[in-house]
Design an enzyme around this catalytic site. Structure first.
Site, PDB file in Angstrom:
ATOM      1  N   GLY A  10      -0.094 -18.287   0.933  1.00 43.95           N
ATOM      2  CA  GLY A  10      -0.307 -17.076   0.116  1.00 43.95           C
ATOM      3  C   GLY A  10      -1.524 -17.207  -0.777  1.00 43.95           C
ATOM      4  CB  THR A  12      -5.337 -14.079   0.818  1.00 44.09           C
ATOM      5  OG1 THR A  12      -4.015 -13.885   1.341  1.00 44.09           O
ATOM      6  CG2 THR A  12      -6.157 -14.913   1.780  1.00 44.09           C
ATOM      7  N   GLY A  13      -3.372 -14.115  -2.059  1.00 43.66           N
ATOM      8  CA  GLY A  13      -2.676 -13.195  -2.968  1.00 43.66           C
ATOM      9  C   GLY A  13      -3.117 -13.392  -4.415  1.00 43.66           C
ATOM     10  CG  ASP A  58       2.787 -15.510  10.050  1.00 38.18           C
ATOM     11  OD1 ASP A  58       3.941 -15.461   9.571  1.00 38.18           O
ATOM     12  OD2 ASP A  58       2.055 -14.528  10.148  1.00 38.18           O
ATOM     13  CB  ALA A  81       3.109 -17.058   2.016  1.00 41.64           C
ATOM     14  CB  ALA A  82       6.873 -13.833  -0.394  1.00 45.52           C
ATOM     15  CB  SER A  84       4.977 -10.119  -3.097  1.00 43.03           C
ATOM     16  OG  SER A  84       3.879  -9.243  -3.103  1.00 43.03           O
ATOM     17  CB  SER A 125      11.480 -13.278  -7.663  1.00 43.40           C
ATOM     18  OG  SER A 125      11.492 -12.021  -8.282  1.00 43.40           O
ATOM     19  CD  GLU A 127      13.818  -6.953  -7.801  1.00 40.11           C
ATOM     20  OE1 GLU A 127      13.170  -6.803  -8.855  1.00 40.11           O
ATOM     21  OE2 GLU A 127      14.445  -6.026  -7.263  1.00 40.11           O
ATOM     22  CE1 TYR A 149       9.666 -10.408  -3.114  1.00 41.79           C
ATOM     23  CE2 TYR A 149      11.052 -10.092  -5.047  1.00 41.79           C
ATOM     24  CZ  TYR A 149       9.978 -10.698  -4.436  1.00 41.79           C
ATOM     25  OH  TYR A 149       9.203 -11.589  -5.152  1.00 41.79           O
ATOM     26  CE  LYS A 153       9.977 -14.161  -3.164  1.00 38.92           C
ATOM     27  NZ  LYS A 153       9.035 -15.277  -3.001  1.00 38.92           N
TER      28      LYS A 153
HETATM   29  P1  NAP Z   1       0.800 -11.102  -3.335  1.00 42.29           P
HETATM   30  O1  NAP Z   1      -0.418 -10.833  -4.129  1.00 42.29           O
HETATM   31  O2  NAP Z   1       1.451  -9.981  -2.606  1.00 42.29           O
HETATM   32  O3  NAP Z   1       0.443 -12.249  -2.252  1.00 42.29           O
HETATM   33  C1  NAP Z   1       1.321 -12.571  -1.214  1.00 42.29           C
HETATM   34  C2  NAP Z   1       0.643 -13.575  -0.283  1.00 42.29           C
HETATM   35  O4  NAP Z   1       1.555 -13.922   0.772  1.00 42.29           O
HETATM   36  C3  NAP Z   1      -0.627 -13.070   0.396  1.00 42.29           C
HETATM   37  O5  NAP Z   1      -1.565 -14.110   0.423  1.00 42.29           O
HETATM   38  C4  NAP Z   1      -0.144 -12.748   1.806  1.00 42.29           C
HETATM   39  O6  NAP Z   1      -1.155 -12.846   2.783  1.00 42.29           O
HETATM   40  C5  NAP Z   1       0.854 -13.863   2.013  1.00 42.29           C
HETATM   41  N1  NAP Z   1       1.803 -13.643   3.105  1.00 42.29           N
HETATM   42  C6  NAP Z   1       2.670 -12.616   3.234  1.00 42.29           C
HETATM   43  N2  NAP Z   1       3.410 -12.782   4.345  1.00 42.29           N
HETATM   44  C7  NAP Z   1       3.006 -13.930   4.930  1.00 42.29           C
HETATM   45  C8  NAP Z   1       3.370 -14.638   6.113  1.00 42.29           C
HETATM   46  N3  NAP Z   1       4.323 -14.180   6.940  1.00 42.29           N
HETATM   47  N4  NAP Z   1       2.749 -15.798   6.405  1.00 42.29           N
HETATM   48  C9  NAP Z   1       1.776 -16.257   5.612  1.00 42.29           C
HETATM   49  N5  NAP Z   1       1.369 -15.634   4.477  1.00 42.29           N
HETATM   50  C10 NAP Z   1       1.971 -14.481   4.156  1.00 42.29           C
HETATM   51  O7  NAP Z   1       1.927 -11.788  -4.245  1.00 42.29           O
HETATM   52  P2  NAP Z   1       1.791 -12.563  -5.653  1.00 42.29           P
HETATM   53  O8  NAP Z   1       1.987 -11.579  -6.747  1.00 42.29           O
HETATM   54  O9  NAP Z   1       0.611 -13.425  -5.644  1.00 42.29           O
HETATM   55  O10 NAP Z   1       3.125 -13.437  -5.628  1.00 42.29           O
HETATM   56  C11 NAP Z   1       3.117 -14.767  -5.108  1.00 42.29           C
HETATM   57  C12 NAP Z   1       4.553 -15.191  -4.824  1.00 42.29           C
HETATM   58  O11 NAP Z   1       5.303 -15.181  -6.025  1.00 42.29           O
HETATM   59  C13 NAP Z   1       5.312 -14.293  -3.852  1.00 42.29           C
HETATM   60  O12 NAP Z   1       6.194 -15.118  -3.118  1.00 42.29           O
HETATM   61  C14 NAP Z   1       6.113 -13.372  -4.753  1.00 42.29           C
HETATM   62  O13 NAP Z   1       7.253 -12.881  -4.087  1.00 42.29           O
HETATM   63  C15 NAP Z   1       6.441 -14.335  -5.876  1.00 42.29           C
HETATM   64  N6  NAP Z   1       6.675 -13.742  -7.192  1.00 42.29           N
HETATM   65  C16 NAP Z   1       5.723 -12.926  -7.725  1.00 42.29           C
HETATM   66  C17 NAP Z   1       5.921 -12.419  -8.996  1.00 42.29           C
HETATM   67  C18 NAP Z   1       4.901 -11.515  -9.630  1.00 42.29           C
HETATM   68  O14 NAP Z   1       5.252 -10.823 -10.598  1.00 42.29           O
HETATM   69  N7  NAP Z   1       3.648 -11.514  -9.162  1.00 42.29           N
HETATM   70  C19 NAP Z   1       7.085 -12.751  -9.719  1.00 42.29           C
HETATM   71  C20 NAP Z   1       8.014 -13.599  -9.136  1.00 42.29           C
HETATM   72  C21 NAP Z   1       7.795 -14.109  -7.873  1.00 42.29           C
HETATM   73  P3  NAP Z   1      -2.079 -11.578   3.239  1.00 42.29           P
HETATM   74  O15 NAP Z   1      -3.245 -11.565   2.273  1.00 42.29           O
HETATM   75  O16 NAP Z   1      -2.446 -11.960   4.620  1.00 42.29           O
HETATM   76  O17 NAP Z   1      -1.220 -10.357   3.140  1.00 42.29           O
HETATM   77  N1  GDD Z   2       5.506  -0.035  -7.921  1.00 42.29           N
HETATM   78  C1  GDD Z   2       5.891   0.990  -8.666  1.00 42.29           C
HETATM   79  N2  GDD Z   2       5.263   2.197  -8.512  1.00 42.29           N
HETATM   80  N3  GDD Z   2       6.875   0.810  -9.576  1.00 42.29           N
HETATM   81  C2  GDD Z   2       7.211   1.869 -10.348  1.00 42.29           C
HETATM   82  C3  GDD Z   2       6.596   3.115 -10.237  1.00 42.29           C
HETATM   83  C4  GDD Z   2       5.579   3.299  -9.258  1.00 42.29           C
HETATM   84  O1  GDD Z   2       4.997   4.379  -9.086  1.00 42.29           O
HETATM   85  N4  GDD Z   2       7.142   3.951 -11.163  1.00 42.29           N
HETATM   86  C5  GDD Z   2       8.072   3.234 -11.829  1.00 42.29           C
HETATM   87  N5  GDD Z   2       8.116   1.974 -11.327  1.00 42.29           N
HETATM   88  C6  GDD Z   2       9.053   0.931 -11.763  1.00 42.29           C
HETATM   89  C7  GDD Z   2       9.851   0.301 -10.616  1.00 42.29           C
HETATM   90  O2  GDD Z   2      10.938   1.154 -10.248  1.00 42.29           O
HETATM   91  C8  GDD Z   2      10.278  -1.005 -11.265  1.00 42.29           C
HETATM   92  O3  GDD Z   2      11.458  -0.791 -12.034  1.00 42.29           O
HETATM   93  C9  GDD Z   2       9.132  -1.343 -12.205  1.00 42.29           C
HETATM   94  O4  GDD Z   2       8.332  -0.157 -12.318  1.00 42.29           O
HETATM   95  C10 GDD Z   2       8.258  -2.506 -11.736  1.00 42.29           C
HETATM   96  O5  GDD Z   2       7.879  -2.270 -10.400  1.00 42.29           O
HETATM   97  P1  GDD Z   2       6.784  -3.186  -9.653  1.00 42.29           P
HETATM   98  O6  GDD Z   2       5.544  -3.243 -10.439  1.00 42.29           O
HETATM   99  O7  GDD Z   2       6.705  -2.690  -8.249  1.00 42.29           O
HETATM  100  O8  GDD Z   2       7.411  -4.663  -9.734  1.00 42.29           O
HETATM  101  P2  GDD Z   2       8.885  -5.203  -9.446  1.00 42.29           P
HETATM  102  O9  GDD Z   2       9.511  -5.560 -10.759  1.00 42.29           O
HETATM  103  O10 GDD Z   2       9.640  -4.335  -8.539  1.00 42.29           O
HETATM  104  O11 GDD Z   2       8.568  -6.550  -8.636  1.00 42.29           O
HETATM  105  C11 GDD Z   2       7.563  -7.457  -9.095  1.00 42.29           C
HETATM  106  O12 GDD Z   2       8.166  -8.416  -9.937  1.00 42.29           O
HETATM  107  C12 GDD Z   2       9.124  -9.284  -9.311  1.00 42.29           C
HETATM  108  C13 GDD Z   2       9.648 -10.239 -10.384  1.00 42.29           C
HETATM  109  O13 GDD Z   2      10.664  -9.607 -11.104  1.00 42.29           O
HETATM  110  C14 GDD Z   2       6.935  -8.101  -7.854  1.00 42.29           C
HETATM  111  O14 GDD Z   2       5.826  -8.863  -8.270  1.00 42.29           O
HETATM  112  C15 GDD Z   2       7.888  -9.033  -7.146  1.00 42.29           C
HETATM  113  O15 GDD Z   2       7.195  -9.753  -6.109  1.00 42.29           O
HETATM  114  C16 GDD Z   2       8.439 -10.029  -8.171  1.00 42.29           C
HETATM  115  O16 GDD Z   2       9.327 -10.936  -7.565  1.00 42.29           O
END
Ligand code: NAP
Ligand code: GDD
Length: 331
Positions: A10, A12-13, A58, A81-82, A84, A125, A127, A149, A153
């Site tokens: 992951g 590239t994320g 992958d 990677a996930a 997400s 997460s 979540e 999701y 997780k």
């Molecule tokens: P992101 O920006 O969506 O990046 C996800 C990465 O996973 C990308 O590099 C994507 O590659 C790669 N990927 C997806 N499916 C794959 C597969 N089948 N094989 C290999 N690579 C794959 O997510 P992020 O925000 O950086 O989050 C990183 C991790 O933390 C994720 O696991 C997410 O669920 C977890 N997490 C995030 C948050 C948050 O708030 N950001 C909070 C809690 C947990 P491509 O570029 O090819 O799509």
């Molecule tokens: N995306 C999105 N778009 N969310 C919205 C919108 C909209 O137009 N309007 C309201 N929301 C609300 C969603 O219903 C949710 O309650 C909240 O905003 C946050 O949504 P997201 O930003 O999509 O994040 P998330 O909390 O569902 O998930 C993120 O955080 C998780 C950790 O708790 C992601 O980064 C997950 O990968 C991560 O695990």
């Protein structure tokens, strides 16, 4: 002394790009696993591309995981990677389970085969807490996921714990609450808001459609959170850690800060769209990172308000440079 080696899935994320920069700054040799695609999606790692070693692989493909680990010989593996995006997990529930659930087992199995002495980080997460059982949430709070999701997780978390207990792997689960940055994907609510606030300010858009404005999240800065991932793997014992700021804010508050930052009134610019409501919502998340503070010395440095203002400024700069930059990421 030879450089320590890290493999990031992951890369590239959002998090992968910040973690890669963080590890390069600490002298690591950084390897990344990337999926093949007809067009490369390396925008977030462009600035460090020539300092990385990338391997094609992958999470759906066991052979590619073993080969990636054999080629990179990592001391530390960060499984970021996930699939997400929570909302998309209702559209592709089994694929989400394959990537974000079973994919963790595939990588742990590959690790057992290729590098059992390495240290493993699983991107778990908040979540998983879903319909929360207590406030604030800690490492001991029971899970009640509310999306495919979150369910995937929870599986990824428990298989990490199980491989630690079954095979003695150094496998750690970081339960991270939401974290954002100018590199956040445009579909997530903070970035959707900051991008639209900037676009409305510049006259490129007129309206922003959102779902549940009352949802509350514990939002931090991704740069702070990747530091926590690294700190976890420096511990002698693998463990589970909650990473959070300890404060929750609503989508409505995020909107207000973003529009204040560009000096535009919300009136007439924001609409709620029932189509953006989720089949089952997580109403509020708020974490207690006390264990990470005590054991890792970790604390967040960027406040919610600073984060949103930083993201708005980055989107203003991005869209001023390139008004067509719908898919681009700010630095
Ligand atoms: P992101 O920006 O969506 O990046 C996800 C990465 O996973 C990308 O590099 C994507 O590659 C790669 N990927 C997806 N499916 C794959 C597969 N089948 N094989 C290999 N690579 C794959 O997510 P992020 O925000 O950086 O989050 C990183 C991790 O933390 C994720 O696991 C997410 O669920 C977890 N997490 C995030 C948050 C948050 O708030 N950001 C909070 C809690 C947990 P491509 O570029 O090819 O799509
Ligand atoms: N995306 C999105 N778009 N969310 C919205 C919108 C909209 O137009 N309007 C309201 N929301 C609300 C969603 O219903 C949710 O309650 C909240 O905003 C946050 O949504 P997201 O930003 O999509 O994040 P998330 O909390 O569902 O998930 C993120 O955080 C998780 C950790 O708790 C992601 O980064 C997950 O990968 C991560 O695990």
């Amino acid at each position: 002394m030879t450089a320590r080696r890290a493999l990031i899935t992951g890369i590239t994320g959002q998090d992968g790009s910040y973690l890669a920069e963080f590890l390069l700054d600490r002298g690591y040799q950084v390897h990344g696993m990337v999926r093949r695609s007809s067009t490369e999606k390396f925008e977030r790692i462009e600035q460090i591309r020539d300092r990385l070693e990338l391997h094609q692989g992958d999470l759906l493909d066991q052979r590619s995981l073993v080969d990636t680990l054999r080629a990179s010989r990592p001391d530390e593996i960060y499984n970021l990677a996930a699939m997400s995006y929570v909302a998309a997990s209702w559209v592709q529930p089994t694929l989400t389970a394959e990537f974000s659930g079973i994919g963790v087992t595939r990588l742990l199995e590959a690790m057992r085969e290729a590098c059992p002495e390495a240290r493993f980080y699983q991107a778990s997460s908040s979540e998983m807490f879903g319909k929360v059982r207590e406030v604030p949430q800690t490492e001991l709070t029971p899970f009640y996921p509310r999306s495919p999701y979150g369910v995937a997780k929870a599986y990824g978390h428990f298989i990490t714990v199980n491989y630690r207990e079954s095979y003695g792997l150094h496998a750690t689960s970081g339960i991270l609450f939401n974290h954002e940055s100018p590199r956040r994907g445009l579909e997530f609510v903070t970035r959707k808001i900051t991008w639209h606030a900037a676009a409305i300010k510049l006259g490129l858009q007129t309206k922003l459609k959102l779902g549940n404005l009352d949802a509350e999240r514990d939002w931090g800065f991704a740069g702070d959170y990747v530091r926590a991932m690294w700190l976890m793997l420096q511990e002698d014992q693998a463990d589970d850690f909650v990473i959070a700021t300890g404060s929750a804010h609503s989508v409505r508050e995020c909107l207000q800060i973003a529009f204040d930052q560009v000096g535009v009134s919300l009136d007439g610019h924001v609409e709620t769209d029932p189509g953006l409501l989720r089949p089952a919502e997580v109403e509020q998340l708020i974490g207690d990172a006390g264990k990470a503070k005590r054991m890792l010395g970790w604390e967040p440095e960027v406040s919610f308000e600073e984060l949103i203002r930083m993201m708005v400024d980055a989107d203003l700069a991005l869209l001023s440079r390139d008004p067509g930059a719908r898919r681009a990421y700010g630095r």
